[in-house]
Enzyme design. Structure first.
Site, PDB file in Angstrom:
ATOM      1  N   GLU A  74       0.870  -1.167   0.000  1.00 57.06           N
ATOM      2  CA  GLU A  74       0.000   0.000   0.000  1.00 57.06           C
ATOM      3  C   GLU A  74       0.915   1.228   0.000  1.00 57.06           C
ATOM      4  OE1 GLU A  74      -2.669   0.286   3.338  1.00 57.06           O
ATOM      5  OE2 GLU A  74      -3.458   2.194   2.595  1.00 57.06           O
TER       6      GLU A  74
ATOM      7  N   ARG B 201       5.433 -12.882   9.565  1.00 58.13           N
ATOM      8  CA  ARG B 201       6.083 -11.619   9.230  1.00 58.13           C
ATOM      9  C   ARG B 201       7.417 -11.492   9.939  1.00 58.13           C
ATOM     10  NH1 ARG B 201       2.609  -7.664   9.183  1.00 58.13           N
ATOM     11  NH2 ARG B 201       3.920  -5.980   9.871  1.00 58.13           N
TER      12      ARG B 201
ATOM     13  N   LYS C  13       4.414   0.788   8.831  1.00 58.01           N
ATOM     14  CA  LYS C  13       4.519   2.081   8.146  1.00 58.01           C
ATOM     15  C   LYS C  13       3.852   3.179   8.964  1.00 58.01           C
ATOM     16  CE  LYS C  13       3.818   0.192   3.589  1.00 58.01           C
ATOM     17  NZ  LYS C  13       2.391  -0.151   3.601  1.00 58.01           N
TER      18      LYS C  13
HETATM   19  P1  ATP Z   1       2.720  -1.962   7.405  1.00 56.21           P
HETATM   20  O1  ATP Z   1       1.989  -2.220   8.671  1.00 56.21           O
HETATM   21  O2  ATP Z   1       4.154  -1.739   7.598  1.00 56.21           O
HETATM   22  O3  ATP Z   1       2.065  -0.912   6.585  1.00 56.21           O
HETATM   23  P2  ATP Z   1       1.466  -3.787   5.708  1.00 56.21           P
HETATM   24  O4  ATP Z   1       1.395  -5.252   5.726  1.00 56.21           O
HETATM   25  O5  ATP Z   1       0.237  -3.027   5.992  1.00 56.21           O
HETATM   26  O6  ATP Z   1       2.637  -3.339   6.639  1.00 56.21           O
HETATM   27  P3  ATP Z   1       1.671  -3.501   2.918  1.00 56.21           P
HETATM   28  O7  ATP Z   1       2.114  -2.328   2.155  1.00 56.21           O
HETATM   29  O8  ATP Z   1       0.264  -3.901   2.852  1.00 56.21           O
HETATM   30  O9  ATP Z   1       2.094  -3.232   4.382  1.00 56.21           O
HETATM   31  O10 ATP Z   1       2.615  -4.751   2.635  1.00 56.21           O
HETATM   32  C1  ATP Z   1       2.948  -5.249   1.373  1.00 56.21           C
HETATM   33  C2  ATP Z   1       3.376  -6.664   1.546  1.00 56.21           C
HETATM   34  O11 ATP Z   1       4.462  -6.759   2.456  1.00 56.21           O
HETATM   35  C3  ATP Z   1       2.249  -7.520   2.124  1.00 56.21           C
HETATM   36  O12 ATP Z   1       2.153  -8.706   1.383  1.00 56.21           O
HETATM   37  C4  ATP Z   1       2.674  -7.766   3.530  1.00 56.21           C
HETATM   38  O13 ATP Z   1       2.196  -9.001   3.998  1.00 56.21           O
HETATM   39  C5  ATP Z   1       4.198  -7.724   3.432  1.00 56.21           C
HETATM   40  N1  ATP Z   1       4.784  -7.322   4.706  1.00 56.21           N
HETATM   41  C6  ATP Z   1       4.533  -6.214   5.409  1.00 56.21           C
HETATM   42  N2  ATP Z   1       5.213  -6.202   6.578  1.00 56.21           N
HETATM   43  C7  ATP Z   1       5.925  -7.349   6.605  1.00 56.21           C
HETATM   44  C8  ATP Z   1       6.823  -7.953   7.548  1.00 56.21           C
HETATM   45  N3  ATP Z   1       7.136  -7.343   8.709  1.00 56.21           N
HETATM   46  N4  ATP Z   1       7.369  -9.138   7.239  1.00 56.21           N
HETATM   47  C9  ATP Z   1       7.071  -9.740   6.079  1.00 56.21           C
HETATM   48  N5  ATP Z   1       6.233  -9.254   5.154  1.00 56.21           N
HETATM   49  C10 ATP Z   1       5.655  -8.063   5.408  1.00 56.21           C
HETATM   50 MG    MG Z   2      -1.272  -2.165   5.263  1.00 53.32          MG
END
Ligand code: ATP
Ligand code: MG
Length: 554
Positions: free
Chosen positions: A35, A261, A271
């Site tokens: 995102e 994760r 983020k």
């Molecule tokens: P954040 O909370 O940091 O925004 P998110 O999962 O909401 O993390 P996205 O932008 O949706 O962020 O993530 C893109 C991809 O990265 C998704 O497939 C998510 O599962 C993966 N991802 C995010 N954080 C991690 C992590 N700590 N370890 C492994 N994969 C991750």
């Molecule tokens: Mg997210």
């Protein structure tokens, strides 16, 4: 290079092996779906290496898809930064960049299909009421009074939503599934909501935006994704993922697989929380070298291969765990130990006058790497005045101190043996100048009379050295799990940055952030990619020469 050559194996690759062997798929197609609401962090690197790594190893494809259904929180700066980070890690997406918003028209049509099948309805309960009606893990939910509207009424109301005739929060579209499901996500999840927000891709075309769960599975299916890999918190959502695709007219049926994760000690991995560090100015920006962002790691001097090696070493499983910071640091240390040219820098300088040195300058040569002659040698000017590290001289010291002591000798790295004779001090007793003699017979060899000189210290010529600023970093947080604290301020390490001013040898005039150096005895450094100019070089310490975490935690 230290990056592991072996192809990784993990449960997801085993599933793929089986799918290919059984002919379920002939080509693997994955995607990385960030995102664009912030910069990518090291957790995303794990997902990138997994998704793009699979595509690479199986001669498949991996899409970069922006999951952009929250226009208020997203913007183009993040889109561009994410693309740059994926490239920097060494990966290329298949074809053009994709956006979930590319599919808004089709998503809207699928929503109408669900309504027409009696599988979706327009809800007019408030968000609070929806929550109350949803029930709990131990209690089933109740049906909304709006759940039994006719198909025609739902179609008309959904159209009214689309036209902007409902205020935000006054109506939403929900799937009609099962208010008693043990999976909360199946209790009539919201599919569409009203948002009067400008979108970075679609502008003001839409005022209704689809929810993540509805969007994600359909985007995967439209793109022909075979294996949709996400983190464990989406395990329950897999039911909704499958339900949606089963109930609309779409050919492709991607499968979702979940892995644990990455969690890393002494840092944050979200983020939203990283954004808070930026907006509250705890750091200088998303690429502050203390940030766990990919751009922060890059500015700190991490190499793409060290980050990939880290992702390789931690592996991919379904077990939740937390990785120690030393595991990340050892990847870059191993890389730079092998590949970084050596150089000399004095971070906290004191001047040394070599009294018996006649002449202006003597060009000495130094190997760029102790074990790699192929990395060549460089010229190091030796002059009558040099800088040494303040902590490398003591007026008195016991035998354990293997550096320069008054009246005794020490070797200058790549140069001669010097002997400390006397010093000048300021009114506070700080040494301002140290006077030494040097032994001209000791270049590259021990003294002929058999004197043993054990210590070796580094140095920089005063007349040819360049002024430089050194930024030494410590953990940004004082606690291993800062995410557990409500208040960021109470967990921040006030000593996460130390700035020193000193000198580097002249060969570093053109140092760049892509090239890490080992400053002998002081650690691995790279030129800062933002603040360095030739008249004021700035070096970031990437990592020390040895692991200091074991010591800190004891
Ligand atoms: P954040 O909370 O940091 O925004 P998110 O999962 O909401 O993390 P996205 O932008 O949706 O962020 O993530 C893109 C991809 O990265 C998704 O497939 C998510 O599962 C993966 N991802 C995010 N954080 C991690 C992590 N700590 N370890 C492994 N994969 C991750
Ligand atoms: Mg997210």
């Amino acid at each position: 290079m230290s990056e592991s050559q072996t192809r990784p194996s993990n449960f997801i690759r085993q599933i793929i092996d089986k799918d290919l062997a059984q002919g379920v798929h002939t080509q693997v197609h994955t995607r990385f779906p960030p995102e664009p609401n912030g910069y990518l962090h090291i957790g995303h690197a794990k997902s990138i290496c997994l998704n793009f790594g699979i595509a690479k190893d199986y001669q498949g494809l991996c899409n970069l898809r922006f999951d952009d259904t929250n226009p208020e929180k997203e913007n183009m700066e993040y889109v561009e930064a994410i693309k740059e980070d994926v490239h920097w890690l060494g990966f290329q997406w298949a074809g053009e960049v994709c956006y979930s918003s590319d599919y808004f028209a089709r998503l809207h049509a699928y929503a109408i299909e669900l309504i027409e099948k009696g599988l979706a309805y327009v809800e007019e309960l408030s968000a609070d009421e929806i929550r109350q009606y949803r029930g709990t893990l131990t209690q089933p939910g109740q049906h909304s009074p709006y759940r039994t509207r006719s198909i025609d009424e739902n179609l008309a109301l959904f159209e009214k939503m689309r036209k902007g005739e409902f205020a935000e929060g006054k109506a939403c579209l929900r799937a009609k599934i099962d208010m008693a499901s043990p999976f909360m996500v199946m209790r009539d999840p919201v599919l569409y909501r009203v948002r009067f927000a400008h979108h970075h891709q679609t502008g003001d075309t839409w005022c209704i935006y689809p929810m993540y769960d509805f969007t994600h599975c359909i985007s995967d299916a439209i793109e022909g994704i075979t294996h949709s890999i996400c983190t464990l918190e989406f395990q329950d959502n897999r039911r909704l993922y499958d339900w949606t695709l089963e109930n609309i007219s779409i050919e492709c049926q991607p499968r979702q697989y979940e892995f644990s994760r990455l969690n890393l000690e002494y840092t944050l991995m979200s983020k939203r929380k990283l954004n808070q560090l930026v907006t509250e100015k705890w750091v200088s920006g998303w690429d502050d070298p203390r940030m766990p962002t990919i751009s922060g790691l890059r500015r700190r001097g991490y190499t793409p291969s060290a980050v990939r090696e880290f992702c390789h070493r931690i592996g991919v499983t379904k077990q939740e765990n937390t990785i120690e910071m030393s595991a990340l640091e050892s990847c870059i240390r191993d890389d730079l130990n092998e590949n970084a040219p050596r150089a000399m820098a004095v971070l906290d300088p004191v001047k040394v006058v070599i009294e018996n040195f006649n002449g202006e300058m003597e060009m000495l040569s130094a190997p760029n790497h102790p074990n790699k002659p192929e990395m060549g040698i460089r010229s190091v000017p030796f002059t009558g005045e040099i800088w040494i590290e303040r902590e490398d001289f003591r007026e008195e010291a016991n035998k354990k101190y293997k550096r320069l002591v008054m009246g005794k000798e020490v070797r200058l790295r790549n140069a001669y043996i010097i002997k400390a004779l006397r010093c000048d001090k300021d009114v506070d007793g700080n040494i301002t100048t140290l006077y030494c003699s040097y032994d001209p017979q000791t270049l590259g060899k021990d003294p002929e009379d058999g004197r043993k000189v054990k210590g070796v210290i580094h140095w920089v010529s005063v007349s040819s050295g360049l002024e430089a600023e050194f930024r030494l970093y410590n953990s940004l947080f004082l606690v291993p799990n800062p995410a557990a604290s409500e208040e960021i301020s109470s967990t921040i390490n006030p000593d996460s940055l130390t700035v020193l001013r000193g000198f580097v040898e002249a060969s570093l005039i053109s140092a760049s952030c892509e090239q890490g150096y080992q400053f002998e005895r002081m650690g691995y450094f790279c030129a800062d990619n933002k603040d360095s100019q030739t008249d004021a070089l700035v070096f970031n310490r990437t990592v020390g020469l040895r692991d200091t975490w074991a010591k800190t935690e004891a």
